[in-house]
Design a protein around this motif. Structure first.
Motif, PDB file in Angstrom:
ATOM      1  N   GLY A  12      64.417 -16.693 -83.618  1.00 23.90           N
ATOM      2  CA  GLY A  12      64.758 -16.885 -85.021  1.00 23.90           C
ATOM      3  C   GLY A  12      65.405 -18.222 -85.321  1.00 23.90           C
ATOM      4  N   GLN A  13      66.269 -18.700 -84.445  1.00 27.31           N
ATOM      5  CA  GLN A  13      66.923 -19.992 -84.677  1.00 27.31           C
ATOM      6  C   GLN A  13      65.911 -21.128 -84.657  1.00 27.31           C
ATOM      7  OE1 GLN A  13      70.069 -20.263 -81.745  1.00 27.31           O
ATOM      8  NE2 GLN A  13      71.531 -19.264 -83.116  1.00 27.31           N
ATOM      9  N   TRP A  14      64.951 -21.048 -83.754  1.00 30.96           N
ATOM     10  CA  TRP A  14      63.920 -22.083 -83.653  1.00 30.96           C
ATOM     11  C   TRP A  14      63.075 -22.127 -84.920  1.00 30.96           C
ATOM     12  CZ3 TRP A  14      58.475 -22.078 -83.240  1.00 30.96           C
ATOM     13  CH2 TRP A  14      57.898 -23.266 -82.755  1.00 30.96           C
ATOM     14  N   SER A  15      62.635 -20.961 -85.384  1.00 35.57           N
ATOM     15  CA  SER A  15      61.791 -20.945 -86.578  1.00 35.57           C
ATOM     16  C   SER A  15      62.570 -21.407 -87.801  1.00 35.57           C
ATOM     17  CB  SER A  15      61.200 -19.549 -86.809  1.00 35.57           C
ATOM     18  OG  SER A  15      62.207 -18.584 -86.981  1.00 35.57           O
ATOM     19  N   HIS A  16      63.875 -21.127 -87.842  1.00 37.44           N
ATOM     20  CA  HIS A  16      64.688 -21.589 -88.975  1.00 37.44           C
ATOM     21  C   HIS A  16      64.748 -23.115 -89.022  1.00 37.44           C
ATOM     22  CE1 HIS A  16      67.839 -21.619 -92.013  1.00 37.44           C
ATOM     23  NE2 HIS A  16      68.526 -22.430 -91.254  1.00 37.44           N
ATOM     24  N   LYS A  17      64.859 -23.744 -87.853  1.00 34.73           N
ATOM     25  CA  LYS A  17      64.889 -25.206 -87.803  1.00 34.73           C
ATOM     26  C   LYS A  17      63.580 -25.807 -88.323  1.00 34.73           C
ATOM     27  CE  LYS A  17      68.114 -25.774 -83.940  1.00 34.73           C
ATOM     28  NZ  LYS A  17      68.262 -26.263 -82.544  1.00 34.73           N
ATOM     29  N   LEU A  18      62.490 -25.098 -88.117  1.00 31.93           N
ATOM     30  CA  LEU A  18      61.198 -25.606 -88.559  1.00 31.93           C
ATOM     31  C   LEU A  18      60.953 -25.384 -90.042  1.00 31.93           C
ATOM     32  CD1 LEU A  18      58.660 -24.661 -85.754  1.00 31.93           C
ATOM     33  CD2 LEU A  18      59.333 -26.956 -86.449  1.00 31.93           C
ATOM     34  N   THR A  19      61.460 -24.281 -90.580  1.00 36.01           N
ATOM     35  CA  THR A  19      61.091 -23.891 -91.936  1.00 36.01           C
ATOM     36  C   THR A  19      62.139 -24.198 -92.994  1.00 36.01           C
ATOM     37  OG1 THR A  19      61.917 -21.633 -91.535  1.00 36.01           O
ATOM     38  CG2 THR A  19      59.589 -22.050 -91.078  1.00 36.01           C
ATOM     39  N   SER A  20      63.395 -24.362 -92.599  1.00 37.41           N
ATOM     40  CA  SER A  20      64.440 -24.617 -93.591  1.00 37.41           C
ATOM     41  C   SER A  20      64.306 -26.032 -94.166  1.00 37.41           C
ATOM     42  CB  SER A  20      65.826 -24.462 -92.961  1.00 37.41           C
ATOM     43  OG  SER A  20      66.834 -24.828 -93.880  1.00 37.41           O
ATOM     44  N   PRO A  21      64.281 -26.180 -95.495  1.00 36.91           N
ATOM     45  CA  PRO A  21      64.155 -27.515 -96.097  1.00 36.91           C
ATOM     46  C   PRO A  21      65.254 -28.488 -95.673  1.00 36.91           C
ATOM     47  CG  PRO A  21      63.780 -25.809 -97.733  1.00 36.91           C
ATOM     48  CD  PRO A  21      64.285 -25.117 -96.506  1.00 36.91           C
ATOM     49  N   LYS A  22      66.434 -27.976 -95.330  1.00 34.07           N
ATOM     50  CA  LYS A  22      67.535 -28.874 -94.977  1.00 34.07           C
ATOM     51  C   LYS A  22      67.278 -29.629 -93.679  1.00 34.07           C
ATOM     52  CE  LYS A  22      70.640 -25.734 -92.442  1.00 34.07           C
ATOM     53  NZ  LYS A  22      71.981 -25.130 -92.432  1.00 34.07           N
ATOM     54  N   HIS A  23      66.369 -29.118 -92.851  1.00 36.78           N
ATOM     55  CA  HIS A  23      66.035 -29.810 -91.598  1.00 36.78           C
ATOM     56  C   HIS A  23      64.907 -30.822 -91.778  1.00 36.78           C
ATOM     57  CE1 HIS A  23      68.781 -27.471 -89.160  1.00 36.78           C
ATOM     58  NE2 HIS A  23      68.295 -26.355 -89.658  1.00 36.78           N
ATOM     59  N   LYS A  24      64.256 -30.803 -92.934  1.00 41.75           N
ATOM     60  CA  LYS A  24      63.267 -31.820 -93.321  1.00 41.75           C
ATOM     61  C   LYS A  24      62.162 -32.007 -92.283  1.00 41.75           C
ATOM     62  CE  LYS A  24      66.650 -34.328 -96.116  1.00 41.75           C
ATOM     63  NZ  LYS A  24      67.351 -35.617 -96.361  1.00 41.75           N
ATOM     64  N   GLN A  25      61.657 -30.898 -91.776  1.00 39.01           N
ATOM     65  CA  GLN A  25      60.527 -30.951 -90.846  1.00 39.01           C
ATOM     66  C   GLN A  25      59.230 -31.002 -91.657  1.00 39.01           C
ATOM     67  OE1 GLN A  25      60.993 -31.313 -87.671  1.00 39.01           O
ATOM     68  NE2 GLN A  25      63.123 -30.696 -87.431  1.00 39.01           N
ATOM     69  N   GLY A  26      58.454 -32.051 -91.485  1.00 38.68           N
ATOM     70  CA  GLY A  26      57.254 -32.241 -92.276  1.00 38.68           C
ATOM     71  C   GLY A  26      56.139 -31.261 -91.928  1.00 38.68           C
ATOM     72  N   LYS A  27      55.401 -30.860 -92.950  1.00 36.60           N
ATOM     73  CA  LYS A  27      54.209 -30.024 -92.775  1.00 36.60           C
ATOM     74  C   LYS A  27      53.041 -30.772 -93.417  1.00 36.60           C
ATOM     75  CE  LYS A  27      56.424 -26.697 -94.845  1.00 36.60           C
ATOM     76  NZ  LYS A  27      57.841 -27.067 -94.733  1.00 36.60           N
ATOM     77  N   ARG A  28      51.991 -31.027 -92.634  1.00 35.94           N
ATOM     78  CA  ARG A  28      50.884 -31.855 -93.127  1.00 35.94           C
ATOM     79  C   ARG A  28      49.631 -31.012 -93.385  1.00 35.94           C
ATOM     80  NH1 ARG A  28      48.938 -36.796 -89.477  1.00 35.94           N
ATOM     81  NH2 ARG A  28      47.794 -35.133 -88.387  1.00 35.94           N
ATOM     82  N   TYR A  29      49.020 -31.296 -94.525  1.00 36.67           N
ATOM     83  CA  TYR A  29      47.835 -30.560 -94.955  1.00 36.67           C
ATOM     84  C   TYR A  29      46.682 -31.519 -95.226  1.00 36.67           C
ATOM     85  CZ  TYR A  29      51.215 -26.834 -95.835  1.00 36.67           C
ATOM     86  OH  TYR A  29      52.217 -25.895 -95.703  1.00 36.67           O
ATOM     87  N   LEU A  30      45.507 -31.140 -94.764  1.00 34.07           N
ATOM     88  CA  LEU A  30      44.273 -31.821 -95.129  1.00 34.07           C
ATOM     89  C   LEU A  30      43.658 -31.016 -96.260  1.00 34.07           C
ATOM     90  CD1 LEU A  30      41.992 -33.903 -94.597  1.00 34.07           C
ATOM     91  CD2 LEU A  30      41.049 -32.254 -92.955  1.00 34.07           C
ATOM     92  N   LEU A  31      43.333 -31.685 -97.359  1.00 35.22           N
ATOM     93  CA  LEU A  31      42.885 -30.944 -98.533  1.00 35.22           C
ATOM     94  C   LEU A  31      41.691 -31.614 -99.199  1.00 35.22           C
ATOM     95  CD1 LEU A  31      44.054 -32.527-101.392  1.00 35.22           C
ATOM     96  CD2 LEU A  31      46.162 -31.981-100.161  1.00 35.22           C
ATOM     97  N   GLU A  32      40.984 -30.797 -99.965  1.00 34.22           N
ATOM     98  CA  GLU A  32      39.866 -31.271-100.776  1.00 34.22           C
ATOM     99  C   GLU A  32      40.075 -30.758-102.194  1.00 34.22           C
ATOM    100  OE1 GLU A  32      35.020 -30.643-101.065  1.00 34.22           O
ATOM    101  OE2 GLU A  32      36.034 -30.368 -99.127  1.00 34.22           O
ATOM    102  N   THR A  33      39.814 -31.588-103.174  1.00 26.03           N
ATOM    103  CA  THR A  33      40.051 -31.226-104.568  1.00 26.03           C
ATOM    104  C   THR A  33      38.741 -31.152-105.357  1.00 26.03           C
ATOM    105  OG1 THR A  33      40.421 -33.550-105.142  1.00 26.03           O
ATOM    106  CG2 THR A  33      42.361 -32.225-104.589  1.00 26.03           C
ATOM    107  N   ALA A  34      38.817 -30.484-106.495  1.00 28.64           N
ATOM    108  CA  ALA A  34      37.637 -30.336-107.357  1.00 28.64           C
ATOM    109  C   ALA A  34      37.281 -31.649-108.034  1.00 28.64           C
ATOM    110  CB  ALA A  34      37.885 -29.254-108.390  1.00 28.64           C
ATOM    111  N   ASP A  35      38.291 -32.453-108.378  1.00 29.93           N
ATOM    112  CA  ASP A  35      38.086 -33.717-109.082  1.00 29.93           C
ATOM    113  C   ASP A  35      38.631 -34.876-108.260  1.00 29.93           C
ATOM    114  OD1 ASP A  35      37.022 -32.431-111.423  1.00 29.93           O
ATOM    115  OD2 ASP A  35      39.085 -31.819-111.917  1.00 29.93           O
ATOM    116  N   PRO A  36      38.227 -36.101-108.568  1.00 25.10           N
ATOM    117  CA  PRO A  36      38.768 -37.262-107.857  1.00 25.10           C
ATOM    118  C   PRO A  36      40.296 -37.319-107.927  1.00 25.10           C
ATOM    119  CG  PRO A  36      36.877 -37.905-109.174  1.00 25.10           C
ATOM    120  CD  PRO A  36      37.194 -36.482-109.562  1.00 25.10           C
ATOM    121  N   ILE A  37      40.894 -37.826-106.855  1.00 27.02           N
ATOM    122  CA  ILE A  37      42.353 -37.953-106.783  1.00 27.02           C
ATOM    123  C   ILE A  37      42.734 -39.358-107.235  1.00 27.02           C
ATOM    124  CG2 ILE A  37      44.395 -37.816-105.301  1.00 27.02           C
ATOM    125  CD1 ILE A  37      42.652 -36.115-103.370  1.00 27.02           C
TER     126      ILE A  37
END
Length: 231
Positions: A115-140
């Motif tokens: 639980g402590q490990w997952s909290h470090k990853l998910t809590s916003p105060k630890h500022k761990q980045g999450k990266r997403y590859l995405l595709e949109t309906a319209d030009p960005i």
């Protein structure tokens, strides 16, 4: 840790079964047979159970390539669940997700019983980045890079999103890195600028990158390097 919990985590047996076996004099601690399920066990203790040395139970850490159409839950009446893919693991009910993904989102999931490990990853105060590859309906539009860096006002939210890094890869493709995890955040951020996300895939959390060798639905244990989280 209590002896019954220690043995349960190390063997996969229920604590009820452990207590039953303890009363058959099948466990010893430091050479002394014991039936005391509440006996406190430390890492230095020598525990023998059913004539086998029992190593101290250790936390478990997995990465999974989440398939499309699976729900991040242990039970769902309609959809297949990602936790159902872990049925071969001992004590699957002890595991939890360190950050969820939507039904129609694919990619990196981290699963643990620490639980402590997952909290470090998910809590916003630890500022761990999450990266997403995405595709949109319209030009960005190029202006979205600065908009996301400054923060976006989401519908029915009081505060702007935290600064996010947007890298445009093509007309309708981009990488987006967030340090928070609001409900449907990626989709809502693009909706706020008049666009729609039609495909979403997470490939990174903090320094942990999805293993490209994992097919959808497959998982593996994390390496020691991946487990380590910088403070």
């Amino acid at each position: 840790m209590r002896l019954d919990k220690y043995l349960s985590q190390a063997t996969g047996l229920s604590r009820k079964d452990i207590k039953r076996l303890l009363h058959k004099d099948l466990a010893s601690v430091n050479g002394v047979v014991t039936r005391d399920a509440s006996l406190k066990i430390s890492d230095d203790d020598n525990v023998v159970f059913q004539d086998s040395d029992i190593a101290a139970p250790r936390p478990r850490y997995f990465m999974m390539n989440k398939p499309y159409g699976y729900v991040c839950s242990s039970d769902d009446p309609t959809n297949a669940t990602v936790m159902g893919l872990l049925i071969d693991e001992p004590r699957p009910n002890d595991l939890h997700l360190a950050g969820r993904l939507d039904l129609d989102t694919t990619g990196l999931l981290l699963i643990t019983d620490d639980g402590q490990w997952s909290h470090k990853l998910t809590s916003p105060k630890h500022k761990q980045g999450k990266r997403y590859l995405l595709e949109t309906a319209d030009p960005i539009p190029e202006s979205a890079v600065e908009q996301f860096a400054q923060g976006v006002q989401l519908l029915n939210e009081k505060h702007l999103t935290k600064p996010a890094e947007l890298e445009i890869l093509g007309v309708d493709e981009a990488l987006l890195t967030l340090t928070e995890g609001r409900y449907h955040q990626v989709k809502r951020m693009f909706a706020a600028i008049g666009n729609k996300v039609i495909k979403l895939h997470r490939d990174r959390i903090s320094h942990i990158v999805l293993d490209e060798s994992l097919a959808p639905g497959e998982y593996r244990e994390l390496t020691e390097e991946e487990i380590h989280i910088s403070k």
